[in-house]
Structures are given as C-alpha cells and as structure tokens.
Motif scaffolding. Structure first.
Motif, PDB file in Angstrom:
ATOM      1  N   MET A   1     -29.881 -36.404 -17.188  1.00 43.66           N
ATOM      2  CA  MET A   1     -28.440 -36.327 -16.987  1.00 43.66           C
ATOM      3  C   MET A   1     -28.101 -36.365 -15.498  1.00 43.66           C
ATOM      4  O   MET A   1     -27.166 -37.050 -15.071  1.00 43.66           O
ATOM      5  N   VAL A   2     -28.877 -35.643 -14.704  1.00 41.92           N
ATOM      6  CA  VAL A   2     -28.675 -35.660 -13.253  1.00 41.92           C
ATOM      7  C   VAL A   2     -28.961 -37.052 -12.696  1.00 41.92           C
ATOM      8  O   VAL A   2     -28.235 -37.564 -11.836  1.00 41.92           O
ATOM      9  N   GLY A   3     -30.021 -37.691 -13.203  1.00 44.05           N
ATOM     10  CA  GLY A   3     -30.406 -39.008 -12.711  1.00 44.05           C
ATOM     11  C   GLY A   3     -29.354 -40.072 -12.963  1.00 44.05           C
ATOM     12  O   GLY A   3     -29.054 -40.890 -12.077  1.00 44.05           O
ATOM     13  N   VAL A   4     -28.789 -40.096 -14.160  1.00 40.10           N
ATOM     14  CA  VAL A   4     -27.763 -41.092 -14.468  1.00 40.10           C
ATOM     15  C   VAL A   4     -26.537 -40.887 -13.580  1.00 40.10           C
ATOM     16  O   VAL A   4     -25.950 -41.841 -13.067  1.00 40.10           O
ATOM     17  N   SER A   5     -26.159 -39.628 -13.374  1.00 36.16           N
ATOM     18  CA  SER A   5     -25.032 -39.335 -12.495  1.00 36.16           C
ATOM     19  C   SER A   5     -25.303 -39.834 -11.078  1.00 36.16           C
ATOM     20  O   SER A   5     -24.444 -40.477 -10.454  1.00 36.16           O
ATOM     21  N   ALA A   6     -26.495 -39.575 -10.564  1.00 32.21           N
ATOM     22  CA  ALA A   6     -26.848 -40.010  -9.205  1.00 32.21           C
ATOM     23  C   ALA A   6     -26.880 -41.535  -9.108  1.00 32.21           C
ATOM     24  O   ALA A   6     -26.395 -42.116  -8.132  1.00 32.21           O
ATOM     25  N   ALA A   7     -27.457 -42.198 -10.126  1.00 29.91           N
ATOM     26  CA  ALA A   7     -27.536 -43.659 -10.107  1.00 29.91           C
ATOM     27  C   ALA A   7     -26.142 -44.288 -10.115  1.00 29.91           C
ATOM     28  O   ALA A   7     -25.883 -45.278  -9.415  1.00 29.91           O
ATOM     29  N   LEU A   8     -25.227 -43.731 -10.898  1.00 29.73           N
ATOM     30  CA  LEU A   8     -23.854 -44.243 -10.925  1.00 29.73           C
ATOM     31  C   LEU A   8     -23.172 -44.035  -9.583  1.00 29.73           C
ATOM     32  O   LEU A   8     -22.419 -44.905  -9.112  1.00 29.73           O
ATOM     33  N   CYS A   9     -23.424 -42.903  -8.956  1.00 31.19           N
ATOM     34  CA  CYS A   9     -22.748 -42.584  -7.697  1.00 31.19           C
ATOM     35  C   CYS A   9     -23.181 -43.496  -6.560  1.00 31.19           C
ATOM     36  O   CYS A   9     -22.374 -43.842  -5.697  1.00 31.19           O
ATOM     37  N   ILE A  10     -24.450 -43.884  -6.519  1.00 31.96           N
ATOM     38  CA  ILE A  10     -24.910 -44.742  -5.426  1.00 31.96           C
ATOM     39  C   ILE A  10     -24.685 -46.219  -5.727  1.00 31.96           C
ATOM     40  O   ILE A  10     -24.871 -47.058  -4.861  1.00 31.96           O
ATOM     41  N   SER A  11     -24.272 -46.540  -6.942  1.00 27.14           N
ATOM     42  CA  SER A  11     -24.013 -47.931  -7.316  1.00 27.14           C
ATOM     43  C   SER A  11     -22.604 -48.334  -6.896  1.00 27.14           C
ATOM     44  O   SER A  11     -21.825 -47.516  -6.378  1.00 27.14           O
ATOM     45  N   SER A  12     -22.271 -49.602  -7.136  1.00 28.14           N
ATOM     46  CA  SER A  12     -20.920 -50.081  -6.828  1.00 28.14           C
ATOM     47  C   SER A  12     -19.960 -49.872  -7.992  1.00 28.14           C
ATOM     48  O   SER A  12     -18.780 -50.216  -7.894  1.00 28.14           O
ATOM     49  N   ILE A  13     -20.434 -49.310  -9.086  1.00 28.16           N
ATOM     50  CA  ILE A  13     -19.591 -49.061 -10.263  1.00 28.16           C
ATOM     51  C   ILE A  13     -18.558 -47.995  -9.931  1.00 28.16           C
ATOM     52  O   ILE A  13     -18.900 -46.946  -9.364  1.00 28.16           O
ATOM     53  N   PRO A  14     -17.281 -48.206 -10.262  1.00 22.45           N
ATOM     54  CA  PRO A  14     -16.226 -47.236  -9.913  1.00 22.45           C
ATOM     55  C   PRO A  14     -16.307 -45.970 -10.768  1.00 22.45           C
ATOM     56  O   PRO A  14     -15.658 -45.857 -11.809  1.00 22.45           O
ATOM     57  N   PHE A  15     -17.114 -45.046 -10.321  1.00 20.50           N
ATOM     58  CA  PHE A  15     -17.363 -43.803 -11.044  1.00 20.50           C
ATOM     59  C   PHE A  15     -16.918 -42.635 -10.173  1.00 20.50           C
ATOM     60  O   PHE A  15     -17.362 -42.497  -9.028  1.00 20.50           O
TER      61      PHE A  15
END
Length: 333
Positions: A144-158
């Motif tokens: 759960m922590v990993g998916v959150s971190a991956a979304l945050c460093i990506s260009s996806i508007p999260f």
C-alpha cells in the motif's frame, strides 16, 4: 568498471528514503527506493522492511473520451518464490489471485481512488509484486505504501501521498507493523490508511477490544502514517516528475436542478429497507426522473441522445448529494 559506475552510465541511479515506525525494540525501518527497477513504468519503487521486498509500479494509458467511470486497476500478488518455495500440490502453476491478495488489492484501491484529479479518465494500472518475504515482516502494508509512493513520483495527477500501517495489541501494548509471530498473539489486527490530514480507510479484526482502545489505536496509526507520508514527500522532492495537467470537468446544470427538485423522491427510494427493493426503487426513480426532464428537451435525435446521457449522469451525482445528506442527518442507508 565497477557496478556503481556502470549503473550511473545507464542512468540507473538509485534514490532511497527511510522512515522508522513504532518505538523502542519494536520499531521497524521502512526503506523506499526508486531508479533501479522497472524504469519504463511511469513510477516505480521498491519498499523494504527487514528482508521483505515489494516492488510497486504504476502505468497509465492514452486518454479515452466518453468514459463515465475511472478505469483504475490495483493488483497485489504474492508468489511462492518470494518465500523460496515451489507449489507442491497438483496445480504447480500459480493462477488467479488468492482471497488475501484480492483483499489487499481492495484495501489499496479504496484510499487511493478519491485522490485522483477530477476529469482524469485514463486507464491506470497499479501493480505490486512481492519479491522477497523473510517470514517476519508482512508485505501487504508495504504494498500500500509502495503504490502510493509510485503514484506520487509519477506524472499521474494524484493528490497524495497516503500512508498505511498495521496496529497490533499484545499484552496490552500497541505494536506498529507487528511481525507474523506477534500477530499470532495479538487481539487486534487493524490496518489504517490515510493522508497527512485524516484517516481515509480502516480495516479491522479484533477480539472485543474496548472503544477507548480502538480510539487510541487509530490515533497511534495516524501519527505513524504522518511519518510515512513525510518520507514519500521527501522522495517526491528528489525524483518526482511534473504532474500532467488535467482540465477539470464542468458540472452539469442538471445536477443542482435534480437535487433541488427531486430530492424527496430520491430520498424515499434510498430509504427503502430491503436491499433488492432499494436498488429497484432507485432504478425506477432514475427512469421516471430522467424521462420527465428528457421530455422537455427539444432537438433532433442526436441532441436528445446527448441530453439523455447527460441527465442520467447528473442523476447519479444528485443521488450522491442526497445520500451524503442522509448520512449527515444520522440516517443509515
């Protein structure tokens, strides 16, 4: 050429942040690293606690016009090789996700989905795979922590990040992210996810703990979540990509009109006691309300078809407004 020089030449510089959750002898260090694995994903991280490693990646597709839902997929998988084992039964190939994997996928989806930018309708895939399991540190919360971190460093508007922790209770003492052995002796198994400002998801199993104990556990969980959120923000400051710009959708004027003029009708349907009867009542109300407003629409068949689609979508938004008002009024639906 040594290994670090070779990785640098390949633009594979690893960036790591760490956070300690819990206190004293039961503290756990969580490390989040990126830049080494899954370079072609929009965002990818490896989360480590002890010798348990989870790789989380996120990817997005091309825009899809006309979608009335957000096509988000969250998939969490545990493979036998992560624990150094080979399936020994008749089915030697691992196939569909287990019940536990499906549950963790849903636990991850729930706090993430509301934080995507309104109007963002691209196919988005969030994948977590357990690379290594040490038999002590559970990989589910790390995912759960990993998916959150991956979304945050990506260009996806999260609009994250979120953090997640598990709280146990052994001999009257709270444990943050307890080991597998400690979970066996715990009377509380509480998974909490949230942002820096609030708790957004709770999943719990317990042996009749008191309300005061639950409140203390939730408060402790949120304090630890803030540490995880701070670590992810540190990672974003180091390697985060610029977020893509999404044009916010314009609210249909039908939403306020339906909510104002038909709230009593929708409320009656939502308060129907039996579940199946309630679904039927809401569906009947939708058909009747949409038909009334559609009758006042003029134009050719194409214009009426577009108006029908807009009115039906507006009914769903208006129903959500009425639903929320009922909850705030203390009425259980």
């Amino acid at each position: 050429m040594d290994r670090n020089t070779a990785l640098t030449a390949l633009n594979m510089k690893k960036t790591t942040v760490s956070v300690v959750v819990g206190e004293g002898l039961d503290a756990r260090m969580i490390e989040i690293e990126t830049g080494y694995l899954a370079k072609q994903a929009n965002g990818s991280v490896v989360v480590r606690c002890g010798e348990t490693f989870v790789m989380s990646t996120v990817c997005d597709g091309d825009p899809r016009l006309g979608l009335d839902f957000f096509p988000l997929t969250v998939d969490y998988r545990e493979k036998m090789y992560a624990a150094g084992r080979i399936p020994g039964n008749f089915f030697r190939r691992e196939q569909r996700p287990s019940e536990h994997e499906t549950l963790i996928s849903r636990l991850t989806d729930r706090p993430l989905r509301p934080l995507f930018a309104p109007g963002y309708k691209r196919d988005t895939s969030c994948q977590s795979v357990v690379i290594s399991f040490d038999g002590a540190n559970e990989p589910d919360v790390l995912s759960m922590v990993g998916v959150s971190a991956a979304l945050c460093i990506s260009s996806i508007p999260f609009d994250g990040p979120i953090g997640a922790v598990r709280i146990g209770l052994v001999d009257g003492k709270f444990l943050v992210n307890p080991t597998c052995a400690q979970r066996g002796n715990s009377v509380l198994d509480l998974i909490v996810a949230g942002t820096n400002d609030a708790i957004t998801m709770v999943e719990c199993g317990a042996q009749e703990v008191t309300e005061a104990v639950m409140v203390d556990a939730l408060m402790l969980a949120h304090r630890e979540i803030k540490k995880v959120v701070a670590a992810i923000k540190e990672l974003v400051a180091k390697v985060g990509k610029p977020k893509m710009q999404i044009e916010a959708p314009v609210e249909s004027p039908w939403v306020k009109k339906i909510a104002a003029e038909c709230s009593a009708e929708i409320k009656t349907a939502l308060l129907t006691k039996n579940k199946a009867a309630r679904y039927a009542a809401v569906k009947a109300a939708k058909v009747a309300i949409c038909a009334r407003y559609l009758a006042a629409v003029s134009g050719d068949d194409a214009a009426k078809a577009a108006a029908k689609s807009e009115i039906e979508g507006a009914f769903g938004d208006a129903k959500d407004i009425v639903f929320r008002d009922l909850i705030l009024d203390g009425k259980r639906v």
